[in-house]
Design a protein around this motif. Sequence first.
Motif, PDB file in Angstrom:
ATOM      1  N   PHE A 282       0.950  -0.795   0.071  1.00  0.00           N
ATOM      2  CA  PHE A 282      -0.022   0.003  -0.025  1.00  0.00           C
ATOM      3  C   PHE A 282       0.678   1.500   0.165  1.00  0.00           C
TER       4      PHE A 282
ATOM      5  N   TYR B 150      -5.127   5.823   0.723  1.00  0.00           N
ATOM      6  CA  TYR B 150      -4.267   4.800   0.374  1.00  0.00           C
ATOM      7  C   TYR B 150      -4.768   3.929  -0.789  1.00  0.00           C
TER       8      TYR B 150
ATOM      9  N   VAL C 269      -3.801   0.410  -2.161  1.00  0.00           N
ATOM     10  CA  VAL C 269      -3.486  -1.017  -2.094  1.00  0.00           C
ATOM     11  C   VAL C 269      -3.424  -1.182  -3.567  1.00  0.00           C
TER      12      VAL C 269
ATOM     13  N   THR D  48       5.826   4.054   0.461  1.00  0.00           N
ATOM     14  CA  THR D  48       5.122   2.571   0.094  1.00  0.00           C
ATOM     15  C   THR D  48       5.553   1.711   1.253  1.00  0.00           C
TER      16      THR D  48
END
Length: 268
Positions: free
Chosen positions: A7, A26, A28, A264
């Motif tokens: 993510f 976020y 993902v 990340t």
Amino acid sequence: MKDDLRFTVLGSASPYPRAGNPCSGYLVEGGGGGGGGEGGGGVTRLWMDAGSGTLGALREHIRLDQLDGIWISHLHADHCADLLTAYYGLLYAEVELAAPVPLLAPPGIADRLADFLTNGPARSPVEDAFRVVELHDRHRARIGGLTLTSRAVSHGMPAFGVRVESEDGARLAYSGDSAPCEALTQLADDCTVLLCEADSAQAPPAGTEAVHHTPEEAGTTAATAGAHRLVVTHLGPFLEPSAALDRAAARYQGPVEYAAPGRTFVVA
């Protein structure tokens, strides 16, 4: 590897965007099995919370038509406001949707969006942009190569946390906004990474309902759940990241990191 569950922090500020840091959101990615529109490459892409400022950050990584789904924890603006501009991007900009983007969100989200977006006698076609799926406790969904389990958590309003699992066994648990509660601990059980809010600099006054974690409580939730790693996020305006990490680490012996915007994390 590109299929590894990971993510990217689009933003982690609370309760409003800061310079260089949007609100909660976020991207993902992983799991394979994604559609993601033209150029999707088979990787599943999920926008998890869409707080103020996160749409621009999302666009640094992907186009809107490369999304396989959107998941929203609750209807406070710092977690969902950019759905409003995403609506315009999906319907009236440079992308062409093969189908509306699945939007997993608390009950009432479609009418909430339509109330804001409608400017005339005809209701804005929210459902042309989003295929709305209303969440409930223990809701399960498959988005591309990822399985999502949502649990109702403690935030003084309808709110959810989520567990995202890939086929290779990686497990990401996200608190959304929540005070410590049994449902969140169960959601995070033996997870690879717990992404947990730590908004509160101190516990609420006696007799007041808690609606957020303190950093210490985030550490306790991670320890009780047996999480392998803890990433603290959604820090309030009276918390510095370094102090929040130290306070969480006092209750949790595993790795503790901060959800810095743009970073990340690989969930492995």
